[in-house]
Design an enzyme around this catalytic site. Structure first.
Site, mmCIF file in Angstrom:
data_model
loop_
_atom_site.group_PDB
_atom_site.id
_atom_site.type_symbol
_atom_site.label_atom_id
_atom_site.label_comp_id
_atom_site.label_asym_id
_atom_site.label_seq_id
_atom_site.Cartn_x
_atom_site.Cartn_y
_atom_site.Cartn_z
ATOM 1 N N HIS A 264 21.465 -61.097 3.755
ATOM 2 C CA HIS A 264 20.575 -61.919 2.935
ATOM 3 C C HIS A 264 21.056 -63.365 2.926
ATOM 4 O O HIS A 264 22.247 -63.653 2.819
ATOM 5 C CB HIS A 264 20.397 -61.343 1.530
ATOM 6 C CG HIS A 264 21.562 -61.454 0.605
ATOM 7 N ND1 HIS A 264 21.781 -62.555 -0.195
ATOM 8 C CD2 HIS A 264 22.557 -60.581 0.299
ATOM 9 C CE1 HIS A 264 22.858 -62.360 -0.945
ATOM 10 N NE2 HIS A 264 23.358 -61.171 -0.661
ATOM 11 N N ASP A 276 28.823 -64.725 -0.930
ATOM 12 C CA ASP A 276 27.640 -63.909 -1.216
ATOM 13 C C ASP A 276 26.376 -64.752 -1.118
ATOM 14 O O ASP A 276 25.957 -65.348 -2.114
ATOM 15 C CB ASP A 276 27.762 -63.297 -2.613
ATOM 16 C CG ASP A 276 26.643 -62.338 -2.944
ATOM 17 O OD1 ASP A 276 25.944 -61.884 -2.022
ATOM 18 O OD2 ASP A 276 26.470 -62.040 -4.138
ATOM 19 N N GLU A 310 17.030 -61.395 -1.924
ATOM 20 C CA GLU A 310 17.882 -60.227 -2.189
ATOM 21 C C GLU A 310 18.417 -60.254 -3.601
ATOM 22 O O GLU A 310 18.515 -59.207 -4.264
ATOM 23 C CB GLU A 310 19.045 -60.194 -1.186
ATOM 24 C CG GLU A 310 19.884 -58.926 -1.224
ATOM 25 C CD GLU A 310 21.043 -58.947 -2.233
ATOM 26 O OE1 GLU A 310 21.681 -57.899 -2.434
ATOM 27 O OE2 GLU A 310 21.297 -60.032 -2.814
ATOM 28 N N GLU A 311 18.788 -61.450 -4.056
ATOM 29 C CA GLU A 311 19.462 -61.559 -5.343
ATOM 30 C C GLU A 311 18.554 -61.249 -6.534
ATOM 31 O O GLU A 311 19.027 -61.122 -7.658
ATOM 32 C CB GLU A 311 20.067 -62.958 -5.507
ATOM 33 C CG GLU A 311 21.215 -63.259 -4.550
ATOM 34 C CD GLU A 311 22.482 -62.473 -4.847
ATOM 35 O OE1 GLU A 311 22.464 -61.625 -5.762
ATOM 36 O OE2 GLU A 311 23.486 -62.698 -4.156
ATOM 37 N N ASP A 342 26.813 -57.804 3.855
ATOM 38 C CA ASP A 342 26.658 -58.486 2.566
ATOM 39 C C ASP A 342 28.043 -58.698 1.973
ATOM 40 O O ASP A 342 28.633 -57.769 1.428
ATOM 41 C CB ASP A 342 25.788 -57.624 1.638
ATOM 42 C CG ASP A 342 25.378 -58.350 0.372
ATOM 43 O OD1 ASP A 342 25.893 -59.455 0.131
ATOM 44 O OD2 ASP A 342 24.551 -57.810 -0.377
ATOM 45 N N HIS A 442 29.273 -64.344 -7.842
ATOM 46 C CA HIS A 442 28.120 -64.838 -8.598
ATOM 47 C C HIS A 442 28.500 -65.969 -9.561
ATOM 48 O O HIS A 442 28.006 -66.023 -10.683
ATOM 49 C CB HIS A 442 27.439 -63.697 -9.356
ATOM 50 C CG HIS A 442 26.533 -62.872 -8.517
ATOM 51 N ND1 HIS A 442 25.656 -61.939 -9.036
ATOM 52 C CD2 HIS A 442 26.353 -62.827 -7.167
ATOM 53 C CE1 HIS A 442 24.980 -61.362 -8.057
ATOM 54 N NE2 HIS A 442 25.387 -61.880 -6.910
#
Length: 577
Positions: A264, A276, A310-311, A342, A442
């Protein structure tokens, strides 16, 4: 695909100028092409990540969907692919998502302002929020997992404060609601944030929220001073988004047996998203570049995907698969296997391979046949180079979910996110036990400094190896055997003098029982012959346009209508007329 060097027979020496040049006996034969993993490096992948970082820096600090950072990231990927000879395409899609309009939490005078995550599937609070006395279950660990844990608690109208652990979040919320609580706060029982899910929509739920361990401990400390209230506010709305995936595929290889790689491209709004998932996106991008340059003609087509959204729920990959199911099921059936990447550069990394054979973790999803064999491509490679690896749960929590839900085999690599690194993993990979495998997961700190170059290099080479291996053969996964490579016979390259001009004469014979297309490629030009019939010769002379030519080689390629291809090299001698 193999590159076959042509070694002339001794008998050819008697043919004079018409003979193929035979190198001296001491000369080494042409070296076989290096494996693809020798051309893909973590350093090259890091250069793509530096571009993603620069893009985030120039566009509000992130690369989330529907932001200039995402558009610029996509444009960069497309330009690199185009420069490598691909024709990338965007697949647009529209979807609805939940937007948080108002979110706040204060409990026992403690304002929780970071890592506040409304529980998935929990309802909004009324306008103005829920305010009530803080209440807790009576069990020692405050897990609240049985009705007895709430016996005697005056919870009506209260806000339940519960620890993570023992049972599912949904059961905790259900029991608290049955005891009368109007809202639920769940705090983590280990270091880090908590993003709970209740599993599915239900009328039994009350507003619920997850908070970090540190915030929970602060509230508990304040609550020790006596009864206190809490106020939780959550107001959301549905918004429509339009974004896109990027797709590109090789021009060679059979299109009815495709190897697909995906990562992603979008990140979270909180930061640049370099691990990420800039790491996975950059790794498959570099693999695509090097495959185009060094992969040669392929037996099986390779398709690359950079997923959007994706998130916010695996939306891009799900759209891709759902669209095939609805409109082009044959194309879905032609995907031999899907490889997902990922997060492949975590700073406190493990080298994790999706546990498709469930040798360590029982999978919470159905594992399609062929997935364990796909896993083996990675684990056999790591074993062959002495690289330690561990199983990573085959959970469906990334973009392979839609594929496996529709029967497509899958596996992939993962270096860790919010799992706690164990002492055993430190013994294998180094790093720090007791903290997240990516402590900056994140967050604003998921930047270029958040990448471990060793992990990135290990995984980049593994991705390249798996790509080249499966582009050549997927028979262990789906039983599909690649066609026999087309064979040319009587292949010669001869330097001659035509008057005072040096020429190079190339000859080949179709040694198959089916028509072949043949391409001669020389320093003096190229020539393609279409549909050469079995046992027929093709011949072409190329002028050096001078009285001499240096020693060199000819590349000859043959391919059939099924996409099977073979490449040969033939040396010739220097000549002066």
């Amino acid at each position: 695909m193999r590159t076959r060097p042509i070694v002339p027979s001794v008998a050819a020496l008697s043919l004079g100028l018409a003979a193929v040049f035979v190198p001296p006996a001491a000369a080494a034969p042409p070296a076989p092409p290096a494996p693809l993993e020798d051309h893909v490096s973590g350093a090259a992948v890091m250069q793509h990540l530096e571009q993603f970082q620069a893009i985030a820096d120039a566009n509000g600090g992130n690369r989330a969907i529907e932001t200039p950072g995402y558009e610029a990231s996509a444009a960069y990927v497309e330009q690199v692919l185009t420069d490598a000879g691909y024709t990338p395409e965007r697949q647009y899609f529209t979807f609805e998502d939940l937007n948080v309009d108002e979110l706040s939490l204060t409990a026992a005078g403690v304002a929780v302002t970071e890592d506040v995550y409304p529980a998935e599937f929990a309802p909004d609070t009324p306008a103005g929020g829920v305010t009530g006395p803080l209440v807790q279950p009576v069990d020692a660990l405050k897990h609240g997992c049985t009705a007895e844990d709430w016996a005697g608690v005056q919870a009506t109208g209260g806000v339940a404060l519960i620890s993570r652990g023992t049972c599912a979040f949904g059961l905790k919320v259900q029991l608290a609601a049955e005891a009368g609580a109007s809202a639920v706060i769940i705090y983590n029982n280990t270091i880090g944030a908590l993003n709970p899910t209740l599993g599915a929509p239900s009328d039994d739920w009350v507003p619920a929220v997850g908070i970090p361990q540190a915030a929970g401990q602060a509230i508990l400390a304040a609550l020790a001073g006596g009864p206190a209230d809490a106020t939780y506010v959550l107001q959301t709305s549905i918004v429509s988004h339009t974004t896109f995936n990027i797709l590109a595929e090789t021009s060679t290889g059979r299109a009815d047996n495709v190897v697909m790689l995906g990562a992603h491209l979008d990140g979270v709004p909180e930061g640049p998203g370099i691990n990420d998932n800039g790491s996975g996106s950059a790794a498959i991008l570099e693999t695509a570049v090097q495959l185009a340059e060094h992969g040669g003609p392929l037996d099986n087509q390779v398709r690359f995907a950079w997923w959007g959204a994706e998130e916010v729920g695996l939306v891009g990959s799900t759209h891709y698969v759902d669209d095939l199911v609805a409109n082009d099921p044959t194309t879905l059936d032609q995907i031999a296997t899907y490889l997902n990447f990922d997060m492949v550069g975590s700073p406190n990394y493990v080298i994790g391979v999706y546990d498709a054979d469930e040798s360590t973790y029982p999978a919470p999803v159905e594992v399609p046949p062929g997935s364990p064999e796909t896993e083996d491509v990675f684990t056999d490679y790591f074993d062959s180079i002495g690289q330690a690896w561990v199983d990573s749960e085959f959970s469906g929590r990334s973009d392979y979910q839609a594929f496996i839900a529709n029967g497509v085999p899958a596996s992939g690599l993962f270096t860790g996110a919010d799992d706690i690194k164990t002492d055993a993993e430190v013994a294998l990979f180094g790093g720090t036990a007791g903290i997240w495998q990516d402590p900056n997961y994140h967050s604003v700190n998921d930047d270029i400094e958040n990448i471990d170059p060793v992990a990135l290099d290990i995984n980049a080479k593994a991705i390249a190896h798996a790509t080249a291996s499966l582009a050549a053969d997927t028979s262990a996964i789906n039983g599909v055997v690649s066609p026999v490579d087309p064979e040319l016979t009587g292949l010669t390259a001869t330097a001659r003098c035509t008057g005072k001009v040096a020429t190079l004469s190339v000859v080949a014979t179709n040694g198959e029982d089916r028509p072949l297309d043949v391409l001669f490629s020389t320093p003096f030009g190229t020539k393609t012959f279409n549909h050469v019939n079995p046992d027929k010769n093709v011949h072409q002379s190329f002028s050096a346009r001078s009285g001499s030519l240096p020693a060199g080689s000819v590349t000859v390629r043959a391919w059939d209508d099924a996409g099977s291809q073979e490449t040969y090299t033939v040396d010739y001698a220097a000549l002066t007329c």
